[in-house]
Design an enzyme around this catalytic site. Structure first.
Site, PDB file in Angstrom:
ATOM      1  N   GLY A  39       0.828  -1.199   0.000  1.00  0.00           N
ATOM      2  CA  GLY A  39       0.000   0.000   0.000  1.00  0.00           C
ATOM      3  C   GLY A  39       0.855   1.238   0.000  1.00  0.00           C
ATOM      4  O   GLY A  39       1.777   1.342   0.822  1.00  0.00           O
ATOM      5  N   TYR A 270       0.713 -12.561  -6.779  1.00  0.00           N
ATOM      6  CA  TYR A 270       1.115 -11.193  -7.066  1.00  0.00           C
ATOM      7  C   TYR A 270       1.435 -10.318  -5.847  1.00  0.00           C
ATOM      8  O   TYR A 270       2.437  -9.614  -5.840  1.00  0.00           O
ATOM      9  CB  TYR A 270       0.020 -10.534  -7.917  1.00  0.00           C
ATOM     10  CG  TYR A 270       0.196  -9.060  -8.141  1.00  0.00           C
ATOM     11  CD1 TYR A 270       1.335  -8.563  -8.784  1.00  0.00           C
ATOM     12  CD2 TYR A 270      -0.752  -8.149  -7.706  1.00  0.00           C
ATOM     13  CE1 TYR A 270       1.509  -7.207  -8.985  1.00  0.00           C
ATOM     14  CE2 TYR A 270      -0.589  -6.786  -7.914  1.00  0.00           C
ATOM     15  CZ  TYR A 270       0.538  -6.323  -8.544  1.00  0.00           C
ATOM     16  OH  TYR A 270       0.713  -4.994  -8.738  1.00  0.00           O
TER      17      TYR A 270
END
Ligand code: SF4
Length: 488
Positions: A39, A270
């Site tokens: 993030g 991923y």
């Protein structure tokens, strides 16, 4: 984040240091740095001093909070010194619920009658709006748009009722549907929680802090513990609550036993770093196996195998190894291009893509090229990449994809687009191949993915690949009725 790709979510950390004079903010800062890939929109740290070491629930320690928009290195500078205390939690955010604004940044701090709690959440609550409406009717006021605040209110309600955070968390697990790995400060106590089916990862370990202070750490990925020179002990188990007591002793409560788990397969494909170990599997090994399996399932005569950086790298190594085709890079990534910036003009966007990824013309000209990527979402990025390799003179371009086709949205914290926007939801593989202008396309099969991860299918979430979800989601097919699946 590459445009058109499934987006990242959040990373969380929790640290309690034994020495009350030590500062938890520093190791939390480094741990968040190592989780930055999860993030990049905002970052935050909340800390507290444990008056008698960690563990006195109801203690009166003051919670210090620093949050900001941007990367960890941008948010924390001199303000790190304001974060006093030997216990703390941290968060890096990519928004999946609520806009990307400071008021939605975490950790979220909530005052209640007997003190304050701070909470850092990775995941997404499916029944958040229903719970929010119920809580609003009871007169509770919300200050953010996040589902984390809903979770915090449910917890505080339980805390007021039972005067015990463990019973309050049991109530959270009964009421809240969705994915949640949490680190929390309840006054001066550190608590870690993982939802009953373990959608999102959370592991625990031990570190040595400042002045050799020993400590307990919880983190989304084991790489955060490695970064601090610590030792990863184990994963927090699905349905488990761990409370850190005085002297960094910890106590575990297993509330909810799910017959099956639902670990997100995209963590392996991923999201997670390849050097992380998630639920006992090294992500690098899984990706290597995915590449090998792709080569077995979709062989093709070609001159080179190249990854689409960065996430295609380990898959491409596996593919090259199994196919005995040379691994040669078709693209070089500019590592100094940060987050995707908004460039409204098409031309400017194209420049941004070229700035990020440059084709090595000499490596692809007159060659039959296999390009390996992790996934295809809308198809716009893949189309552009195939076009660039063709323009650089490639004779053939074959796409090999490390995930099965993404056909349905995610409700558990991954920012996938709607069904209409997902190319594999409304097109056959042949149609996708022709839309992307590739010579051939090969996606990994679901069986191949399950084999590569090495867990039974019943312990994985495959929702976005099959359209069948492991917990109840309104309007969607559920493969296991929640009440039958969970057992308190
Ligand atoms: S729906 Fe897909 S992305 Fe979402 S948790 Fe399940 S596997 Fe992961």
């Amino acid at each position: 984040m590459q445009q058109g790709r499934v987006s990242e979510m959040c990373g969380i950390v929790g640290i309690a240091l034994e020495d009350v004079s030590a500062r938890a903010a520093i190791p939390i800062f480094y741990a968040l740095y190592s989780l930055q890939h999860r993030g990049q929109e905002s970052a935050g740290i909340a800390t507290v001093s444990g008056t008698a070491g960690a563990g006195s629930v109801g203690g009166s320690g003051e919670i210090h909070l620093e949050r900001g928009m941007g990367l960890v290195s941008e948010v924390f500078r001199e303000n790190l010194s304001k974060l006093k205390g030997n216990i703390g939690i941290g968060h890096v955010r990519y928004s999946t619920t609520g806009a990307s604004t400071l008021k939605n940044a975490e950790p979220l701090v909530v005052d209640y009658r007997d003190g304050r709690i701070a909470i850092a959440h990775n995941g997404n609550i499916v029944n958040a709006s229903q719970l929010r409406n119920e809580l609003k009717k009871e007169g509770r006021i919300f200050h953010s748009e996040t589902d984390t605040e809903v979770l915090a209110h449910i917890f505080v309600k339980g805390l007021m009722k039972h005067n015990d955070p463990i019973s309050a968390l049991e109530e959270v697990m009964r009421r809240v549907i969705g994915s949640y790995s949490l680190t929390m400060l309840v006054n001066d106590t550190l608590i870690a929680v993982r939802d009953p089916v373990g959608f999102r990862p959370l592991c625990m370990g031990f570190i040595e802090g400042e002045k050799d202070a020993n400590g307990v750490i919880f983190a989304s990925e084991s790489t955060a513990i490695d970064t601090l020179g610590g030792i990863t002990l184990r994963d927090v188990r699905p349905g488990e609550v761990i409370i850190v007591r005085e002297g960094c002793e910890y106590e575990s409560f297993q509330f909810c036993k799910a017959t099956n788990k639902a670990h997100c397969v995209f963590e392996y494909i991923y999201f997670a770093r390849p050097d992380s170990v998630l639920d006992g599997r090294l992500v690098y090994d899984v990706r290597l196996k995915i590449g090998e399996r792709l080569a077995e399932e979709h062989p093709v005569d070609a001159d080179i195998v190249s990854p689409i950086p960065d996430s295609g790298v380990t898959f491409a190594i596996g593919y090259a190894k199994r196919s005995s085709i040379d691994y040669i890079e078709a693209f070089i990534k500019n590592r100094y291009v940060g987050r995707t910036f908004i460039m409204p003009e098409r031309e400017a966007r194209e420049t941004a893509v070229r700035l990020k990824l440059n084709v090595v013309r000499e490596n692809v000209a007159s060659k039959r090229v296999i390009l390996v990527d992790d996934s295809i979402v809308r198809g716009t990025t893949s189309k552009r990449i195939v076009e660039r390799v063709r323009r650089a003179g490639a004779k053939e371009v074959h796409l090999r994809i490390g995930s099965p086709p993404i056909k349905a949205p995610c409700y558990f914290g991954i920012d996938t687009p709607t069904r209409e926007e997902l190319i594999a939801s409304s097109h056959s593989i042949n149609e996708i191949c022709s839309i992307l202008n590739a010579d051939s396309i090969g996606y990994l099969s679901i069986e191949g993915l399950i084999d590569a991860i090495g867990m039974p299918a019943e312990n994985l979430c495959l929702g976005c690949l099959t359209g069948k979800y492991p917990v109840e989601v309104p309007g969607e097919e559920c493969i296991a009725k929640q009440l039958k699946l969970w057992q308190f």
